[in-house]
Design an enzyme around this catalytic site. Sequence first.
Site, PDB file in Angstrom:
ATOM      1  N   LYS A  11      47.377-127.622 -21.094  1.00 16.71           N
ATOM      2  CA  LYS A  11      46.632-128.735 -21.677  1.00 16.71           C
ATOM      3  C   LYS A  11      45.524-128.257 -22.605  1.00 16.71           C
ATOM      4  O   LYS A  11      45.071-128.996 -23.452  1.00 16.71           O
ATOM      5  CB  LYS A  11      46.127-129.686 -20.591  1.00 16.71           C
ATOM      6  CG  LYS A  11      45.022-129.158 -19.702  1.00 16.71           C
ATOM      7  CD  LYS A  11      44.425-130.304 -18.908  1.00 16.71           C
ATOM      8  CE  LYS A  11      44.680-130.196 -17.422  1.00 16.71           C
ATOM      9  NZ  LYS A  11      44.066-129.009 -16.770  1.00 16.71           N
ATOM     10  N   LYS A  55      53.736-120.951 -21.301  1.00 17.69           N
ATOM     11  CA  LYS A  55      53.570-122.164 -20.499  1.00 17.69           C
ATOM     12  C   LYS A  55      52.943-123.294 -21.334  1.00 17.69           C
ATOM     13  O   LYS A  55      52.037-123.046 -22.127  1.00 17.69           O
ATOM     14  CB  LYS A  55      52.639-121.830 -19.325  1.00 17.69           C
ATOM     15  CG  LYS A  55      52.323-122.970 -18.396  1.00 17.69           C
ATOM     16  CD  LYS A  55      51.411-122.507 -17.258  1.00 17.69           C
ATOM     17  CE  LYS A  55      49.949-122.733 -17.565  1.00 17.69           C
ATOM     18  NZ  LYS A  55      49.284-123.802 -16.847  1.00 17.69           N
ATOM     19  N   LYS A 106      43.026-115.646 -19.195  1.00 22.12           N
ATOM     20  CA  LYS A 106      41.864-116.412 -19.692  1.00 22.12           C
ATOM     21  C   LYS A 106      40.791-115.494 -20.263  1.00 22.12           C
ATOM     22  O   LYS A 106      40.055-115.892 -21.155  1.00 22.12           O
ATOM     23  CB  LYS A 106      41.319-117.333 -18.601  1.00 22.12           C
ATOM     24  CG  LYS A 106      42.337-118.406 -18.221  1.00 22.12           C
ATOM     25  CD  LYS A 106      41.779-119.789 -18.082  1.00 22.12           C
ATOM     26  CE  LYS A 106      42.954-120.778 -18.080  1.00 22.12           C
ATOM     27  NZ  LYS A 106      42.641-122.123 -17.640  1.00 22.12           N
TER      28      LYS A 106
HETATM   29  P1  ATP Z   1      44.484-125.260 -18.611  1.00 22.06           P
HETATM   30  O1  ATP Z   1      45.283-125.292 -19.862  1.00 22.06           O
HETATM   31  O2  ATP Z   1      43.120-125.858 -18.766  1.00 22.06           O
HETATM   32  O3  ATP Z   1      44.479-123.938 -17.932  1.00 22.06           O
HETATM   33  P2  ATP Z   1      46.692-126.404 -17.163  1.00 22.06           P
HETATM   34  O4  ATP Z   1      47.433-127.321 -18.072  1.00 22.06           O
HETATM   35  O5  ATP Z   1      47.298-125.101 -16.876  1.00 22.06           O
HETATM   36  O6  ATP Z   1      45.187-126.262 -17.623  1.00 22.06           O
HETATM   37  P3  ATP Z   1      45.696-127.093 -14.502  1.00 22.06           P
HETATM   38  O7  ATP Z   1      44.675-128.146 -14.342  1.00 22.06           O
HETATM   39  O8  ATP Z   1      45.222-125.709 -14.423  1.00 22.06           O
HETATM   40  O9  ATP Z   1      46.496-127.280 -15.864  1.00 22.06           O
HETATM   41  O10 ATP Z   1      46.883-127.341 -13.484  1.00 22.06           O
HETATM   42  C1  ATP Z   1      47.137-128.509 -12.749  1.00 22.06           C
HETATM   43  C2  ATP Z   1      48.485-128.390 -12.081  1.00 22.06           C
HETATM   44  O11 ATP Z   1      49.534-128.492 -13.053  1.00 22.06           O
HETATM   45  C3  ATP Z   1      48.727-127.053 -11.368  1.00 22.06           C
HETATM   46  O12 ATP Z   1      49.431-127.300 -10.171  1.00 22.06           O
HETATM   47  C4  ATP Z   1      49.593-126.289 -12.312  1.00 22.06           C
HETATM   48  O13 ATP Z   1      50.410-125.347 -11.674  1.00 22.06           O
HETATM   49  C5  ATP Z   1      50.424-127.401 -12.925  1.00 22.06           C
HETATM   50  N1  ATP Z   1      50.904-127.035 -14.263  1.00 22.06           N
HETATM   51  C6  ATP Z   1      50.120-126.771 -15.333  1.00 22.06           C
HETATM   52  N2  ATP Z   1      50.869-126.485 -16.412  1.00 22.06           N
HETATM   53  C7  ATP Z   1      52.174-126.564 -16.003  1.00 22.06           C
HETATM   54  C8  ATP Z   1      53.430-126.376 -16.648  1.00 22.06           C
HETATM   55  N3  ATP Z   1      53.489-126.050 -17.933  1.00 22.06           N
HETATM   56  N4  ATP Z   1      54.555-126.551 -15.930  1.00 22.06           N
HETATM   57  C9  ATP Z   1      54.502-126.889 -14.607  1.00 22.06           C
HETATM   58  N5  ATP Z   1      53.346-127.078 -13.950  1.00 22.06           N
HETATM   59  C10 ATP Z   1      52.191-126.927 -14.617  1.00 22.06           C
END
Ligand code: ATP
Length: 334
Positions: free
Chosen positions: A200, A197, A115
């Site tokens: 969002k 990965k 980040k």
């Molecule tokens: P950001 O993009 O804002 O960092 P994010 O999509 O990574 O957000 P978080 O809110 O940080 O989402 O994560 C919420 C949950 O979803 C966490 O348990 C995280 O491990 C899971 N998660 C996020 N992205 C993935 C993915 N691509 N595959 C599996 N699990 C995920």
Amino acid sequence: MEDKKKVIFSGAQPSGKLSIGNYIGALKNWVDLQNDYDCYYCVVDMHAITVRQEPAELRRRTLETLAIYMACGIDPEKVTLFVQSHVPAHAELSWVLGCYTMFGELSRMTQFKEKSRKYENNINAGLFTYPVLMAADILLYNADLVPVGVDQTQHIELARNIAQRFNQVYSPTFVVPEGYVTKAGAKIMSLQDPEKKMSKSDPNPNANVNILDSRDDIIRKFKRAVTDSEACIKYDPARPGIANLMSIYSVFTGKSFEEIEREFDGVGYGDFKLAVGEACADTLAPIQERFNQLIADKDYLDSVMKNGAEKAARTAYRTLSKVYKKVGFLPYVR
Ligand code: ATP
Ligand code: LTN
């Protein structure tokens, strides 16, 4: 004596539209676990401001995230469902735990490093201490298990270390939590770059499928998904694009990789991608329908948040007052 169920805590940030990565890696498991555990599910809005957010948008997304949890099947009658900023104990414990967390430990966190690269003009202290707040979330409720995607396991390891350190310096105070990561779908990859990965907050809208995307958008995004030139549907981690689509299809249909390989033997990528898109859209359609009903009922969502915050606060303050006592804060005589 009432039976003591094991405790679960988990949360997602309202930092964007929840993706199928969040659904598969986290939400779907939260739903599956809610009958057998004492679950606390939280919309972690305080974590979201480690990256600059537009206030009105954050408010809207926080409510939407709560409604998505419920639309996916989280039942507020069974679990404690709440918004992080409504329970001040999270910030309060976070301060204390920060004093039991080493600068070096936080410097090693890969999410912080990633980040910091992504938001190079806003490498704020909150981004750095983010995992301490996450440890506070988990430890306040003495969670045994934390269902997350694999990207969060390093943060959970840190929460364990903080808990152990505190328990050792004083006396047993915190349950040492464990991560709960399911094999299938622990890390859903970006549809545009299967080495990365699915996230969002990815600026490329074709990289992720959102839980609220229309059927047409879902099918279009899968059609455009980056794969390779081998043109056969076979599970091989060395072919991340196809492996990712197979994982997604497997979660949405319940079929094993062998079954999928048989089903698409001799079939081209186009038809396979269409099938993945359709399976995904079919699963999301009833979730979207429930979401639309929920989001129209603001009073109901308000009452869910209020009940959840009250319930969470009762447990949280019990832990926090123990901690305050142990570290040597003078009791506040009212
Ligand atoms: P950001 O993009 O804002 O960092 P994010 O999509 O990574 O957000 P978080 O809110 O940080 O989402 O994560 C919420 C949950 O979803 C966490 O348990 C995280 O491990 C899971 N998660 C996020 N992205 C993935 C993915 N691509 N595959 C599996 N699990 C995920
Ligand atoms: N850091 C998590 C979100 C999160 C979380 C938590 C997950 C904040 N607090 C407590 C599990 C338990 C992320 O997904 N980025």
